[in-house]
Write a protein that holds these residues in place. Structure first.
Motif, PDB file in Angstrom:
ATOM      1  N   THR A  22      19.390  33.407  19.562  1.00 57.46           N
ATOM      2  CA  THR A  22      20.155  32.209  19.895  1.00 57.46           C
ATOM      3  C   THR A  22      21.644  32.459  20.063  1.00 57.46           C
ATOM      4  OG1 THR A  22      20.525  31.716  17.590  1.00 57.46           O
ATOM      5  CG2 THR A  22      18.568  30.784  18.600  1.00 57.46           C
ATOM      6  N   SER A  41      23.731  31.748  18.076  1.00 59.05           N
ATOM      7  CA  SER A  41      24.420  30.662  17.393  1.00 59.05           C
ATOM      8  C   SER A  41      24.353  30.959  15.908  1.00 59.05           C
ATOM      9  CB  SER A  41      23.725  29.340  17.691  1.00 59.05           C
ATOM     10  OG  SER A  41      24.093  28.374  16.749  1.00 59.05           O
ATOM     11  N   TRP A  86      26.651  29.207  13.277  1.00 62.05           N
ATOM     12  CA  TRP A  86      26.975  28.032  12.469  1.00 62.05           C
ATOM     13  C   TRP A  86      25.776  27.087  12.374  1.00 62.05           C
ATOM     14  CZ3 TRP A  86      27.268  22.774  12.518  1.00 62.05           C
ATOM     15  CH2 TRP A  86      28.022  22.203  11.492  1.00 62.05           C
ATOM     16  N   GLY A  87      25.230  26.739  13.532  1.00 62.35           N
ATOM     17  CA  GLY A  87      24.148  25.753  13.573  1.00 62.35           C
ATOM     18  C   GLY A  87      22.927  26.207  12.806  1.00 62.35           C
ATOM     19  N   ILE A  88      22.525  27.461  13.047  1.00 67.91           N
ATOM     20  CA  ILE A  88      21.349  28.015  12.378  1.00 67.91           C
ATOM     21  C   ILE A  88      21.577  28.043  10.867  1.00 67.91           C
ATOM     22  CG2 ILE A  88      20.040  30.138  12.052  1.00 67.91           C
ATOM     23  CD1 ILE A  88      19.317  29.171  14.643  1.00 67.91           C
ATOM     24  N   ILE A 143      23.689  26.315   8.972  1.00 69.15           N
ATOM     25  CA  ILE A 143      23.808  25.034   8.291  1.00 69.15           C
ATOM     26  C   ILE A 143      22.430  24.387   8.140  1.00 69.15           C
ATOM     27  CG2 ILE A 143      24.208  23.481  10.272  1.00 69.15           C
ATOM     28  CD1 ILE A 143      26.433  23.336   7.266  1.00 69.15           C
ATOM     29  N   MET A 144      21.575  24.576   9.137  1.00 70.80           N
ATOM     30  CA  MET A 144      20.222  24.017   9.048  1.00 70.80           C
ATOM     31  C   MET A 144      19.477  24.639   7.870  1.00 70.80           C
ATOM     32  SD  MET A 144      18.374  23.482  12.644  1.00 70.80           S
ATOM     33  CE  MET A 144      19.458  23.944  13.956  1.00 70.80           C
ATOM     34  N   ALA A 193      23.112  26.875  24.380  1.00 69.74           N
ATOM     35  CA  ALA A 193      22.144  26.951  23.272  1.00 69.74           C
ATOM     36  C   ALA A 193      22.861  26.746  21.937  1.00 69.74           C
ATOM     37  CB  ALA A 193      21.433  28.293  23.285  1.00 69.74           C
ATOM     38  N   ASP A 194      24.000  27.408  21.802  1.00 66.62           N
ATOM     39  CA  ASP A 194      24.759  27.288  20.558  1.00 66.62           C
ATOM     40  C   ASP A 194      25.174  25.845  20.325  1.00 66.62           C
ATOM     41  OD1 ASP A 194      26.270  28.199  18.300  1.00 66.62           O
ATOM     42  OD2 ASP A 194      28.060  27.819  19.498  1.00 66.62           O
ATOM     43  N   ILE A 251      22.102  23.750  19.253  1.00 67.27           N
ATOM     44  CA  ILE A 251      21.677  24.074  17.886  1.00 67.27           C
ATOM     45  C   ILE A 251      22.679  23.544  16.862  1.00 67.27           C
ATOM     46  CG2 ILE A 251      21.251  25.966  16.284  1.00 67.27           C
ATOM     47  CD1 ILE A 251      20.189  27.534  18.731  1.00 67.27           C
ATOM     48  N   SER A 252      23.970  23.687  17.183  1.00 69.14           N
ATOM     49  CA  SER A 252      24.986  23.180  16.254  1.00 69.14           C
ATOM     50  C   SER A 252      24.878  21.670  16.093  1.00 69.14           C
ATOM     51  CB  SER A 252      26.379  23.527  16.749  1.00 69.14           C
ATOM     52  OG  SER A 252      26.516  24.900  16.877  1.00 69.14           O
ATOM     53  N   THR A 253      24.606  20.981  17.204  1.00 69.38           N
ATOM     54  CA  THR A 253      24.471  19.523  17.127  1.00 69.38           C
ATOM     55  C   THR A 253      23.277  19.150  16.249  1.00 69.38           C
ATOM     56  OG1 THR A 253      25.299  19.475  19.380  1.00 69.38           O
ATOM     57  CG2 THR A 253      24.425  17.427  18.493  1.00 69.38           C
ATOM     58  N   GLY A 260      22.037  20.954  13.924  1.00 66.93           N
ATOM     59  CA  GLY A 260      22.428  21.300  12.556  1.00 66.93           C
ATOM     60  C   GLY A 260      23.233  20.200  11.903  1.00 66.93           C
ATOM     61  N   PHE A 308      20.976  17.359  11.033  1.00 68.22           N
ATOM     62  CA  PHE A 308      20.246  17.767   9.831  1.00 68.22           C
ATOM     63  C   PHE A 308      21.069  17.482   8.575  1.00 68.22           C
ATOM     64  CE2 PHE A 308      16.398  20.436   9.657  1.00 68.22           C
ATOM     65  CZ  PHE A 308      15.955  20.230  10.936  1.00 68.22           C
ATOM     66  N   THR A 309      22.338  17.911   8.621  1.00 69.41           N
ATOM     67  CA  THR A 309      23.207  17.737   7.460  1.00 69.41           C
ATOM     68  C   THR A 309      23.279  16.272   7.074  1.00 69.41           C
ATOM     69  OG1 THR A 309      24.525  19.437   8.502  1.00 69.41           O
ATOM     70  CG2 THR A 309      25.436  18.423   6.540  1.00 69.41           C
TER      71      THR A 309
END
Lengths: 267, 267
Positions: free
Chosen positions: A172, A174, A176-178, A180-181, B29-30, B33-35, B37, B40-41
């Motif tokens: 990915t 990525s 940060w996103g991964i 934090i999830m 993609a990043d 995924i960050s969104t 994430g 999720f938070t």
């Protein structure tokens, strides 16, 4: 001979961590602040509840549970996902892959130094502080041995999950996103934010079938139980061991599979 | 140097923003995924809130919907710091590697230029989540609605945002003086989690600390009292806009002081 090369990495990690003394101070202040907030929040919650014991947990139990969960989190968090992600982005991973040591092991042992420093500088002081504040409510007996055993396995499970999630970064790009999830899921479903005893019924059962509760809930409930039944201990440690093996195998296989797909820019 | 007007800065901000969004879009993609994430938070935060209130109907005289209101309020007020000031997180690396020097050579305000470089879209998801929570709890409490209330709401939300921005600026600026200031910033970031609890749960000493030394209580508690308990608003609530502006100005001065004395790394 074999162990020696790993312990060299541990030693390097300790020396590196001791370079940042000021950040330790800030971290201690941060943890202290967190303890204060948790203490007053749950005190207010229990005062409003009217009863001393809710869901089988008293105020002291909850306090010990949550505070030590945070201490365990600081102890176990190795920022593996960040490390792998950054290494992929910068291309440094190519150099690490060439090292005469499995990457999975190399990463673990180069972080093991921070286990030692974190244990003495944050976990132990927190443990002692909690024991004093709660007037020795932590039972000190055979449960301590179970606790240590359980923590060792928790570290392993936690690392496997981290490594698994870090491997996803290969695809990915990525981080940060991964990360934090992963963090959100682990902290919530492992009982580190709210003890699992408080979870409503269907959720509680589901959580018990997931690997996350083995990270925080298992060692902490073993610690809090001063007079544990042999069956409980065996089933808790057994579940942990099973998850330990499953997660290790999955993360190893996934890494092996992913290495063939890897593309690294520059390096 | 001639002082540039507000319009000039607004125009520049839009231009930089457009560039930033373009570069973000190349890592689609990043971004996605960050969104996810971020969502999720927020969901996890809400779930733990919900679990807590399933077990305990009220905390210190604050009911479920009132606490929900505080929670939503803190989420909305934290949006600006997430969206507009996210570059503070990279300040440490910029200063450390010497990249920061490039910001000092621009003929516009260094602070403005530095912060405008990054716009974090993830914050918008949080805003939506916060607004829904806020409106839902508003209706459930039956607060009613007048234009004056809306005006008050907006003013006090901005106030709360200013405090959080100020805290983060000051925390980020510490990197001009100490290395590895990540922990300071992380500490300030964790304040947001404490903001959603009413300050009355603390003992007087900590009430004082969290009001005047570390103004966490101004992120949600004091400002939201104006809407939630309109018949007994403490003086501090009415003063909070002034305090917010003062803190923001102070943090700006600290930040700029660090930037002015920055000597680069020599490379």
């Amino acid at each position: 001979m074999k162990l020696k090369k790993y312990l060299t990495l541990t030693r390097a990690g300790i020396i590196e961590a001791l370079q940042f003394r000021l950040s330790f101070l800030v971290m201690v202040i941060g943890n202290l602040l967190y303890l204060i907030v948790v203490y007053f929040l749950w005190k207010a919650i229990y005062a409003s509840a009217g009863t001393d014991v809710v869901n089988g947990m008293s105020f002291t139990d909850t306090l010990i549970y949550l505070v030590l969960a945070t201490a365990l989190f600081n102890f176990m968090e190795m920022y593996t996902v960040w490390e792998i992600g950054r290494n992929i982005q910068s291309g440094k991973i190519v150099l690490d892959l060439l090292k005469p040591m499995e990457y999975r092991k190399y990463l673990f042992w180069s972080y093991s130094g921070s286990f030692v420093t974190q244990f003495f500088l944050t976990f132990l002081p927190t443990f002692i502080a909690v024991a004093i504040v709660t007037h020795g409510a932590i039972p000190l007996g055979v449960n301590l041995i179970y606790f240590v055993l359980s923590v060792v396995m928790a570290v392993s499970i936690n690392y496997s999950i981290d490594f698994l999630v870090g491997t996803i970064c290969l695809y990915t790009e990525s981080i940060w996103g991964i990360n934090i999830m992963k963090q959100v899921i682990v902290l919530l479903l492992s009982g580190a934010t709210i003890p699992i005893a408080f979870f409503p019924e269907p959720l509680k059962t589901i959580v018990h079938y997931l690997p996350f509760q083995s990270i925080y809930n298992a060692p902490l409930s073993l610690l809090l139980d001063g007079n544990p039944a042999t069956e409980t201990v065996l089933s808790t440690l057994g579940t942990q061991l099973i998850w330990c093996i499953i997660m290790m195998v999955i993360s190893k296989l996934f890494w092996k599979f992913s290495l063939r797909q890897i593309t690294v820019n520059g390096g | 140097m001639k002082r540039k007007g507000l319009r000039f800065y607004a125009k520049i901000y839009c231009k930089i923003l457009a560039q930033d969004l373009k570069s973000k879009m190349s890592y689609r993609a990043d971004f996605i995924i960050s969104t996810i994430g971020m969502i999720f938070t927020n969901i996890a935060g809400f779930i733990s809130f919900w679990i807590l209130f399933r077990n305990f109907p009220s905390i210190n005289g604050w009911g479920y919907y009132e606490m929900l209101f505080l929670y939503g309020f803190s989420l909305v007020s934290l949006t600006p710091v997430q969206c507009f000031f996210d570059n503070n997180w990279s300040l440490r690396q910029h200063v450390y590697t010497g990249d920061f020097i490039k910001y000092c050579f621009r003929p516009i305000n260094t602070f403005f230029y530095y912060q405008s470089e990054i716009f974090d879209i993830k914050g918008l998801g949080q805003l939506a989540f916060g607004l829904i929570t806020l409106i839902y709890s508003w209706i459930k409490i039956g607060l009613g609605f007048t234009p004056l209330m809306l005006l008050k709401m907006i003013v006090f939300l901005i106030t709360a945002s200013l405090i959080m921005i100020a805290l983060q600026n000051a925390a980020a600026a510490t990197c001009f003086w100490i290395q590895n200031s990540f922990y300071v910033l992380d500490l300030a970031y964790r304040f947001r989690d404490y903001a959603k609890y009413p300050i009355t749960i603390f003992s007087p000493v900590f009430r004082f600390i969290f009001t005047f030394l570390m103004p966490i209580a101004f992120i949600a508690y004091y400002p939201s009292l104006v809407i939630l308990r309109p018949d007994k608003v403490p003086l501090l609530s009415w003063l909070s806009p002034i305090i917010g502006i003062a803190f923001f100005w102070l943090s700006y001065k600290i930040w700029m002081h660090g930037a002015k004395n920055y000597s680069g790394t020599g490379s």
